[in-house]
Design an enzyme around this catalytic site. Sequence first.
Site, mmCIF file in Angstrom:
data_model
loop_
_atom_site.group_PDB
_atom_site.id
_atom_site.type_symbol
_atom_site.label_atom_id
_atom_site.label_comp_id
_atom_site.label_asym_id
_atom_site.label_seq_id
_atom_site.Cartn_x
_atom_site.Cartn_y
_atom_site.Cartn_z
ATOM 1 N N HIS A 1 -1.040 7.269 4.367
ATOM 2 C CA HIS A 1 -0.179 6.870 4.793
ATOM 3 C C HIS A 1 1.711 6.736 4.203
ATOM 4 O O HIS A 1 1.622 5.863 3.571
ATOM 5 C CB HIS A 1 -0.547 5.341 3.345
ATOM 6 C CG HIS A 1 -0.785 4.252 3.940
ATOM 7 N ND1 HIS A 1 0.279 3.359 5.174
ATOM 8 C CD2 HIS A 1 -1.545 2.704 4.497
ATOM 9 C CE1 HIS A 1 -0.039 2.260 6.032
ATOM 10 N NE2 HIS A 1 -0.922 1.685 4.926
ATOM 11 N N CYS B 1 1.128 -1.478 -0.273
ATOM 12 C CA CYS B 1 0.070 0.971 0.040
ATOM 13 C C CYS B 1 0.818 1.089 -0.378
ATOM 14 O O CYS B 1 0.696 2.443 -0.751
ATOM 15 C CB CYS B 1 -0.871 -0.161 0.764
ATOM 16 S SG CYS B 1 -0.225 -1.006 2.478
#
Lengths: 502, 502
Positions: B121, B58
């Site tokens: 993230h 990710c």
Amino acid sequence: ALLWKSKSTFTSFDVFFLQMGWGDLGVFGEPSKETPNLDQMASEGMLFLDFYTANPLCSPSRAALLTGRLPVRNGFYTTNAHARNAYTPQEIVGGIPDSELLLPELLKKAGYINKIIGKWHLGHRPQFHPLKHGFDEWFGSPNCHFGPFDNRALPNIPLYRDWEMIGRYYEDFKIDLKTGEANLTQIYLQEALDFISKQQASQQPFFLYWAIDATHAPVYASKQFLGTSQRGLYGDAVREIDDSIGKILKHLQKLGISENTFVFFTSDNGAALISAPKQGGSNGRFLCGKQTTFEGGMREPAIAWWPGHIPAGGVSHQLGNVMDLFTTSLSLAGLQPPSDRQIDGIDLLPAILQGKLIDRPIFYYRGNEMMAVRVGLYKAHYWTWSNSWEEYSKGIDFCPGQNVSGVTTHTQEEHTTLPLLFHLGRDPGEKYPLSFASNEYQRAMEQISVIVQQHKVTMVPGEPQLNVCDKAVMNWSPPGCEKLGKCLKPPKSDPKKCFWPH
Amino acid sequence: ALLWKSKSTFTSFDVFFLQMGWGDLGVFGEPSKETPNLDQMASEGMLFLDFYTANPLCSPSRAALLTGRLPVRNGFYTTNAHARNAYTPQEIVGGIPDSELLLPELLKKAGYINKIIGKWHLGHRPQFHPLKHGFDEWFGSPNCHFGPFDNRALPNIPLYRDWEMIGRYYEDFKIDLKTGEANLTQIYLQEALDFISKQQASQQPFFLYWAIDATHAPVYASKQFLGTSQRGLYGDAVREIDDSIGKILKHLQKLGISENTFVFFTSDNGAALISAPKQGGSNGRFLCGKQTTFEGGMREPAIAWWPGHIPAGGVSHQLGNVMDLFTTSLSLAGLQPPSDRQIDGIDLLPAILQGKLIDRPIFYYRGNEMMAVRVGLYKAHYWTWSNSWEEYSKGIDFCPGQNVSGVTTHTQEEHTTLPLLFHLGRDPGEKYPLSFASNEYQRAMEQISVIVQQHKVTMVPGEPQLNVCDKAVMNWSPPGCEKLGKCLKPPKSDPKKCFWPH
């Protein structure tokens, strides 16, 4: 909106019955997406997501489609060994029994003209000839196009026009195994177009069963399709079939009879992964392929198309089976299925036209053994087997790159007391058996056990047709061979038990 | 017909960036076919069949999308061990470097309002905050919604509105791990609808980056979606996302700005098969999943939607990458990509609007190791690895039910002198390596070797950001915690090399 035609209006049928895997269609996620015509057929018709064949092998599936009955009932199975797949190579002695009532026999009574184009596969001896079982016309071969043979140990497979052979594969109908070139699909396409034109001109309702060989190994395609696919030769063959189906549908539309013609596309077994990637297709994410009772062997692509009747872009979760085409076709023709025997196929019209879901199980057989059953979203395996260690060690692999411990077994594993249970919604790839101790397992098996017991108690197997082989019965001298100078001398009769390795 | 808008007309962007596998979409053959909105988005827009993420994990993929650069350039990788995947857990010290130019920073100069909804993230420490890197608004979390934690050894992950935390997962934003219920996707949906309405009202061009958590484990769905899927909880989450995307697209249409809004849907990595079937999705027939450089880890579902511009029902074989969204968005905004650095993304507009195919390779990295490269239909593996025997023996399996000998290896296998070569058209499942001795191998590798050498010679890796971990940097006291009474005391700083097991 639905437009339901009165039953007094004749409805014709066109059934495409091929060997293509679920994963070969763009609409089912083939990454090259090279089936624009089938994808469009789906978007104009109804896509079945839970549709099955009756057997993971060709001949029994074809017998099941035409009789509406499981192979274990209509005789298309063997008892030579436990849980073995069997078919009709040219040394087979058996074939479709006269006692079986085939779809074209019944449709004939309602005035239909029936034609089979392609592979018959229900026995090649005279008594099994398709024109003795309801078909009015035939253009194609009795067996698979294996070869070339030397015409001494094995004769090449004949092609028939109606009652007589008109030549043999590799001799009069060329298949170049080196280049993969053969124009057979074009010939079969033209034959379909001509038949439809003729029936339309004479206002004759018809049943066309287009069961061509292509995509079965040895794979071939016509010159104009060779090298056109990202997928290699197999993809070329798929593209040619896709193109042909597109042409047939357009032909129906051009003739103005598409609204009077119910068309169904499906396959007789999963893609033969053993021949992949050059000679075999894809079953998408399903487990294993042809020859097995995992989803890859028996879940099939399926599309119903009937403009003006079936709502465009429909999707159905109805559990369906090729045997349903028997019952559904009779229903469309205003006929009742025979009442003197068990019919396994159901009438799919409520599912197709009214979006209903009919409760029914799917049985997965290998020979006369019920290997598995699907009820709702659950599938219970009572036996698991891919193939023997002996075969596997020779490189014969029905599940290449796949290995699910305790599931894709190389010994026949019995689970009859504690079946392996999968939830095909969460786990369509059959990788995660449910815990035997779970409530879910208990609840599901309670329901399934009743269905299985009922099935077994009432099962009356037919006489097995695929037990005896004899080189003398091969296609040495088919009718019409004299005219062509192609009669061959059969060897002395020497009937033996056929050997079925898997 | 194409209708190309002049560049002076503002075009807004909406990028959906999720963790969904190729095989999770109906249009890619998921057998339950439960994504009607995404399927319709594809039928109204363009489906990409050969689209990739920049990394099988990710954080690096997200950094690549927003910078247009490979993780090995923008710093989102580790050198702690060979060929390891790394991301941004809350003990990570690094994050997106100030030296990187992010898409929203550039769009801002052209008058765009940029919003991120969901998982950032790219680092959770103050200097990495999205509003310091070009975003005007943020609603979401810096890290994944793992938990619940005890707030002593590990703090629960905070949710931000813009500069300040507004609560924490499991505390203020409930996720019931037992039932799988959480209404987060509904909150994120509403946030998107409101933002779009606001921008439309003020005639402001916008970039909306909708990067929500759902379908990442622990999987959740809102009450009205629980139990609605054939696929279990994971399917419920997919259905809710599908429904949300449908609502966002309809909202754009209702507001009359769909023809001014370029929308793209894709994923940051393949489905996490390790969590399947309950917490992970499907990569269809592709090999393995998240964490690996096989197709299952990096080939992504991808749909471009822009009514009036992109021809409906288009399909593209253009090799694409999430990094292309950077360059393509700049192109649509009439901006040039930065010229002072290597940009890996290409402008996809010729492929999307004119059906052109642009020649370009796809690189598959794990850490700073180029594991594989795709050139045309060929993919060459220079290294193979799924995970270690040690991890595998603990039940961590990135390729459940799959095993391709010599390919899905549990030791890091070097093939740099003789790469394993696959033809992804014939063999999308990476099961049949080409023979080293074949002419096809020689021809393909000649071409590939030049591209790889060129890539390696010119590669200037960025400073690795994912090497150092420290419990002191975790989300103990995010800005705004005082108001909420949710400040926690961090432990003493103790920086260490992060441990990346695979």
